[in-house]
Design a protein around this motif. Structure first.
Motif, PDB file in Angstrom:
ATOM      1  N   VAL A  83       0.843  -1.202   0.000  1.00 46.56           N
ATOM      2  CA  VAL A  83       0.000   0.000   0.000  1.00 46.56           C
ATOM      3  C   VAL A  83       0.874   1.247   0.000  1.00 46.56           C
ATOM      4  CG1 VAL A  83      -1.630   1.356   1.369  1.00 46.56           C
ATOM      5  CG2 VAL A  83      -1.977  -1.116   1.089  1.00 46.56           C
ATOM      6  N   GLN A  84       1.893   1.249   0.861  1.00 47.42           N
ATOM      7  CA  GLN A  84       2.767   2.410   0.928  1.00 47.42           C
ATOM      8  C   GLN A  84       3.647   2.521  -0.314  1.00 47.42           C
ATOM      9  OE1 GLN A  84       4.637   3.114   4.670  1.00 47.42           O
ATOM     10  NE2 GLN A  84       6.200   4.474   3.816  1.00 47.42           N
ATOM     11  N   ALA A  85       4.046   1.375  -0.882  1.00 52.17           N
ATOM     12  CA  ALA A  85       4.885   1.399  -2.074  1.00 52.17           C
ATOM     13  C   ALA A  85       4.153   2.047  -3.242  1.00 52.17           C
ATOM     14  CB  ALA A  85       5.315  -0.017  -2.446  1.00 52.17           C
ATOM     15  N   VAL A  86       2.875   1.722  -3.391  1.00 47.81           N
ATOM     16  CA  VAL A  86       2.077   2.321  -4.464  1.00 47.81           C
ATOM     17  C   VAL A  86       1.985   3.829  -4.272  1.00 47.81           C
ATOM     18  CG1 VAL A  86      -0.231   2.468  -5.456  1.00 47.81           C
ATOM     19  CG2 VAL A  86       0.778   0.225  -4.973  1.00 47.81           C
ATOM     20  N   ALA A  87       1.745   4.240  -3.023  1.00 44.72           N
ATOM     21  CA  ALA A  87       1.629   5.675  -2.752  1.00 44.72           C
ATOM     22  C   ALA A  87       2.948   6.387  -3.000  1.00 44.72           C
ATOM     23  CB  ALA A  87       1.162   5.887  -1.310  1.00 44.72           C
ATOM     24  N   GLU A  88       4.049   5.793  -2.557  1.00 47.05           N
ATOM     25  CA  GLU A  88       5.351   6.428  -2.713  1.00 47.05           C
ATOM     26  C   GLU A  88       5.760   6.515  -4.179  1.00 47.05           C
ATOM     27  OE1 GLU A  88       9.240   4.491  -2.704  1.00 47.05           O
ATOM     28  OE2 GLU A  88       9.456   5.253  -0.661  1.00 47.05           O
ATOM     29  N   ALA A  89       5.456   5.467  -4.958  1.00 49.26           N
ATOM     30  CA  ALA A  89       5.891   5.411  -6.358  1.00 49.26           C
ATOM     31  C   ALA A  89       5.224   6.472  -7.218  1.00 49.26           C
ATOM     32  CB  ALA A  89       5.614   4.027  -6.925  1.00 49.26           C
ATOM     33  N   GLU A  90       4.026   6.860  -6.865  1.00 52.39           N
ATOM     34  CA  GLU A  90       3.298   7.892  -7.617  1.00 52.39           C
ATOM     35  C   GLU A  90       3.289   7.592  -9.116  1.00 52.39           C
ATOM     36  OE1 GLU A  90       5.336  11.472  -6.368  1.00 52.39           O
ATOM     37  OE2 GLU A  90       3.875  11.793  -4.745  1.00 52.39           O
ATOM     38  N   GLY A  91       3.057   6.314  -9.437  1.00 53.77           N
ATOM     39  CA  GLY A  91       2.933   5.910 -10.835  1.00 53.77           C
ATOM     40  C   GLY A  91       4.222   5.510 -11.517  1.00 53.77           C
ATOM     41  N   LEU A 110      23.310  -9.272 -11.624  1.00 53.54           N
ATOM     42  CA  LEU A 110      24.576  -9.693 -11.029  1.00 53.54           C
ATOM     43  C   LEU A 110      25.001  -8.841  -9.845  1.00 53.54           C
ATOM     44  CD1 LEU A 110      26.735 -10.785 -14.105  1.00 53.54           C
ATOM     45  CD2 LEU A 110      25.007 -12.049 -12.809  1.00 53.54           C
ATOM     46  N   SER A 111      24.516  -7.606  -9.771  1.00 56.34           N
ATOM     47  CA  SER A 111      24.818  -6.771  -8.594  1.00 56.34           C
ATOM     48  C   SER A 111      23.998  -5.497  -8.648  1.00 56.34           C
ATOM     49  CB  SER A 111      26.312  -6.412  -8.529  1.00 56.34           C
ATOM     50  OG  SER A 111      26.570  -5.492  -7.483  1.00 56.34           O
ATOM     51  N   ILE A 112      23.100  -5.337  -7.681  1.00 57.05           N
ATOM     52  CA  ILE A 112      22.360  -4.086  -7.502  1.00 57.05           C
ATOM     53  C   ILE A 112      22.525  -3.682  -6.053  1.00 57.05           C
ATOM     54  CG2 ILE A 112      20.156  -2.902  -7.628  1.00 57.05           C
ATOM     55  CD1 ILE A 112      19.267  -4.816  -9.763  1.00 57.05           C
ATOM     56  N   SER A 113      22.957  -2.464  -5.823  1.00 54.82           N
ATOM     57  CA  SER A 113      23.297  -2.019  -4.472  1.00 54.82           C
ATOM     58  C   SER A 113      22.348  -0.908  -4.004  1.00 54.82           C
ATOM     59  CB  SER A 113      24.736  -1.498  -4.449  1.00 54.82           C
ATOM     60  OG  SER A 113      25.159  -1.179  -3.156  1.00 54.82           O
ATOM     61  N   TYR A 114      21.509  -1.191  -2.973  1.00 55.33           N
ATOM     62  CA  TYR A 114      21.682  -2.269  -2.028  1.00 55.33           C
ATOM     63  C   TYR A 114      20.384  -3.098  -1.898  1.00 55.33           C
ATOM     64  CZ  TYR A 114      22.177  -4.411   2.624  1.00 55.33           C
ATOM     65  OH  TYR A 114      22.202  -5.289   3.665  1.00 55.33           O
ATOM     66  N   VAL A 115      19.239  -2.410  -1.797  1.00 55.10           N
ATOM     67  CA  VAL A 115      17.940  -3.082  -1.807  1.00 55.10           C
ATOM     68  C   VAL A 115      17.260  -2.760  -3.130  1.00 55.10           C
ATOM     69  CG1 VAL A 115      15.685  -3.357  -0.716  1.00 55.10           C
ATOM     70  CG2 VAL A 115      17.704  -2.903   0.689  1.00 55.10           C
ATOM     71  N   ALA A 116      16.871  -3.804  -3.871  1.00 57.58           N
ATOM     72  CA  ALA A 116      16.246  -3.607  -5.180  1.00 57.58           C
ATOM     73  C   ALA A 116      14.856  -4.223  -5.188  1.00 57.58           C
ATOM     74  CB  ALA A 116      17.101  -4.245  -6.273  1.00 57.58           C
ATOM     75  N   ASP A 117      13.856  -3.439  -5.578  1.00 54.22           N
ATOM     76  CA  ASP A 117      12.502  -3.926  -5.840  1.00 54.22           C
ATOM     77  C   ASP A 117      12.234  -3.752  -7.321  1.00 54.22           C
ATOM     78  OD1 ASP A 117      10.743  -4.513  -3.229  1.00 54.22           O
ATOM     79  OD2 ASP A 117      12.211  -2.948  -2.762  1.00 54.22           O
ATOM     80  N   VAL A 118      11.681  -4.807  -7.957  1.00 48.60           N
ATOM     81  CA  VAL A 118      11.555  -4.834  -9.412  1.00 48.60           C
ATOM     82  C   VAL A 118      10.089  -4.970  -9.816  1.00 48.60           C
ATOM     83  CG1 VAL A 118      12.290  -5.982 -11.528  1.00 48.60           C
ATOM     84  CG2 VAL A 118      13.839  -5.924  -9.553  1.00 48.60           C
ATOM     85  N   TRP A 119       9.668  -4.130 -10.767  1.00 53.30           N
ATOM     86  CA  TRP A 119       8.332  -4.204 -11.353  1.00 53.30           C
ATOM     87  C   TRP A 119       8.468  -4.439 -12.859  1.00 53.30           C
ATOM     88  CZ3 TRP A 119       9.436  -1.199  -7.216  1.00 53.30           C
ATOM     89  CH2 TRP A 119       8.516  -1.126  -6.161  1.00 53.30           C
ATOM     90  N   ALA A 157      10.758  -1.317 -14.114  1.00 51.87           N
ATOM     91  CA  ALA A 157      11.056  -0.241 -13.161  1.00 51.87           C
ATOM     92  C   ALA A 157      11.725  -0.861 -11.946  1.00 51.87           C
ATOM     93  CB  ALA A 157       9.785   0.492 -12.749  1.00 51.87           C
ATOM     94  N   ILE A 158      12.808  -0.254 -11.495  1.00 48.33           N
ATOM     95  CA  ILE A 158      13.562  -0.774 -10.352  1.00 48.33           C
ATOM     96  C   ILE A 158      13.755   0.342  -9.333  1.00 48.33           C
ATOM     97  CG2 ILE A 158      15.689  -1.885  -9.583  1.00 48.33           C
ATOM     98  CD1 ILE A 158      16.052  -3.001 -12.368  1.00 48.33           C
ATOM     99  N   ARG A 159      13.303   0.076  -8.130  1.00 48.86           N
ATOM    100  CA  ARG A 159      13.518   1.010  -7.012  1.00 48.86           C
ATOM    101  C   ARG A 159      14.728   0.525  -6.224  1.00 48.86           C
ATOM    102  NH1 ARG A 159      12.677   1.463  -1.477  1.00 48.86           N
ATOM    103  NH2 ARG A 159      11.787   3.436  -0.710  1.00 48.86           N
TER     104      ARG A 159
END
Length: 496
Positions: A72-80, A141-150, A183-185
């Protein structure tokens, strides 16, 4: 928001070992952990131009459990920002993989921007009709540091840790012969700001790069395919234990025939130092005793292990400056004529033991004459390439005459161990747990991210004869919990 964040539990690890056919199979994000060896499969390199936008990240939120409240918070923070139709035309363009930190290309302290925070990345890609019916996997192979993928607006998974590779299943989410949006946060909390990240100490003596550091690519394979083949040399007579992990990512049961062969690696081929593909260094077929074939029945979504015990005749041993290697080739026939999948991996035959104070390679005491190498360049930071790694290692071997490289203080790009194999250089590989104090070990006793990194490192380097040692940490001052942690990892390695 603060009260809501405090109610969240810590982010959970995503790596597990699951037993099947008497084998502990590594799983992560719902699929068996794939080999990160280069394969002759469909591949889309996601390197190139991306859109990016920095943001001030809420690190508590980034490191909290992916539960209903988080989404819920991720959707709000991403703002589309995760959606297909989002307008990112006002964002900056960056060529990836590359650190988010601005780099001046100078060999001097302070020449890279010390950015430790959040960044969004977006790009579009197309998969042609040849991808239809394939199991589609994202390899990072390496994303620093926390990666969320859509993908196409759908969240598909996350990973914590800036130095080890991971993979995600894209199959249900991609569009064939159409445009796709990824999209990667990314959030990279400053080292020293909290005890639940690795490294956790301020003043760590290597640099905290942010962003998509190493290769990011998509592979396409048959729905029933080989995820990995793990090979263990049992002795110096050529006895091998070969474990093939077969994944059926389809919704139907499959009858599959698995067939393997062993080849000697051609050290004189241009590809030996010119290409990471094991399939390109195949030489003459080796002679071996034993069976490398099996018939398997896999249910929908099932993963199975096939274990073979064979003996290579008159084996050529891998040793210092003697890069005697073999290539295992497997084909998997399922659901029709022809090979539905092929898999190649290089490996070496050698043993490593201790005897009193001696370290024995192939039964003989050795002396390690080596150096510690950071994976870093003035013009690209920690972003590596085959050529850059090869040139560094050749200089170490030919100019400095070393036989051993410590990849301090973190797992290097997966190409590093492949090249170490081919140059006859030994290595110790280490996870980036650095100078932990008691409070930081206490967090990991609960969180077990260090255990996950340990497993990620080992399974990504499993068939590399060059790796003589895996290091659990460096210079931690806490004694009691460090001992508990070390004993647990040793037990993990010996029993699983």
């Amino acid at each position: 928001m603060t009260e809501q964040i405090q109610a969240f539990t810590r982010i959970r690890t995503t790596f597990s070992l699951q037993q099947a056919d008497g084998v502990h199979i590594p799983f992560q994000n719902g699929i068996p952990v794939p080999s990160f060896d280069c394969q002759d499969r469909l591949k889309l390199d996601l390197g190139g131009a991306w859109r990016k936008q920095r943001f001030k990240a809420d690190h508590d939120f980034s490191l909290s459990e992916r539960d209903e409240h988080w989404f819920v918070q991720a959707v709000a923070e991403a703002e589309g920002r995760t959606e297909i139709g989002f307008d990112d035309s006002g964002w900056e363009t960056i060529q990836l993989p590359f650190p988010e930190n601005q780099i001046q290309g100078k060999e001097a302290a302070g020449s890279s921007e010390t950015y430790e925070d959040g960044v969004w990345y977006r790009r579009h890609f197309e998969l042609g009709m040849e991808w239809s019916g394939k199991a589609v996997t994202l390899h990072a192979l390496s994303i620093s540091y926390v990666a969320d993928v859509w993908i196409n607006g759908k969240w598909i998974g996350y990973h914590e840790g800036g130095f080890t590779p991971f993979a995600l299943d894209l199959t249900p989410h991609i569009r064939i012969d159409d445009s796709n949006t990824i999209a990667i946060r990314v959030d990279n909390p400053p080292w020293g700001s909290r005890n639940d990240i690795i490294p956790a100490a301020a003043g760590t003596d290597f640099f905290n790069y942010t962003g998509i550091i190493h290769d990011l690519y998509i592979s396409g394979s048959a729905p029933c395919h080989l995820s990995r083949v793990d090979i263990v040399p049992v002795d110096l007579r050529g006895n091998l234990r070969v474990t093939a992990i077969v994944e059926n990512r389809s919704g139907s049961a499959v009858q599959a025939g698995l067939h393997g062969s062993i080849y000697e690696a051609d050290q004189n081929s241009d590809a030996f130092l010119g290409s990471p593909y094991a399939s390109q260094i195949k030489g003459e077929q080796a002679s071996w005793n034993g069976e490398l074939s099996a018939e398997l029945t896999l249910g929908a979504g099932e993963t199975k292990a096939a274990v073979f015990n064979i003996c290579v005749e008159n084996p050529h041993l891998w040793a210092f400056w003697q890069p005697n290697l073999y290539v295992a080739e497997f084909s998997l026939h399922a659901g029709g004529e022809g090979a539905s999948d092929t898999f190649h991996t290089q490996f070496g035959i050698r043993t490593i033991e201790t005897e009193g104070t001696n370290l024995l390679l192939n039964g003989r005491p050795i002396f390690l004459a080596g150096i510690a190498r950071h994976e870093e360049w003035p013009d690209s930071g920690r972003t590596a390439s085959w050529d850059k790694i090869r040139d560094d290692l050749l200089q170490m071997r030919d100019d400095l005459h070393v036989n051993y490289v410590r990849t301090a203080h973190y797992p290097n790009h997966v190409f590093t161990a492949v090249l170490l194999d081919r140059l006859g250089l030994a290595a110790a590989s280490e996870i980036p747990l650095w100078q932990f104090v008691r409070e930081q070990f206490e967090v990991q006793e609960e969180k077990r991210l260090s255990d996950q990194m340990w497993r990620e490192m080992i399974f990504s380097q499993y068939n590399r004869p060059s790796v003589l040692m895996w290091s659990t940490q460096n210079e931690s001052v806490e004694v009691e919990l460090r001992t508990v942690y070390n004993k647990r990892l040793v037990e993990d390695l010996k029993t699983r």
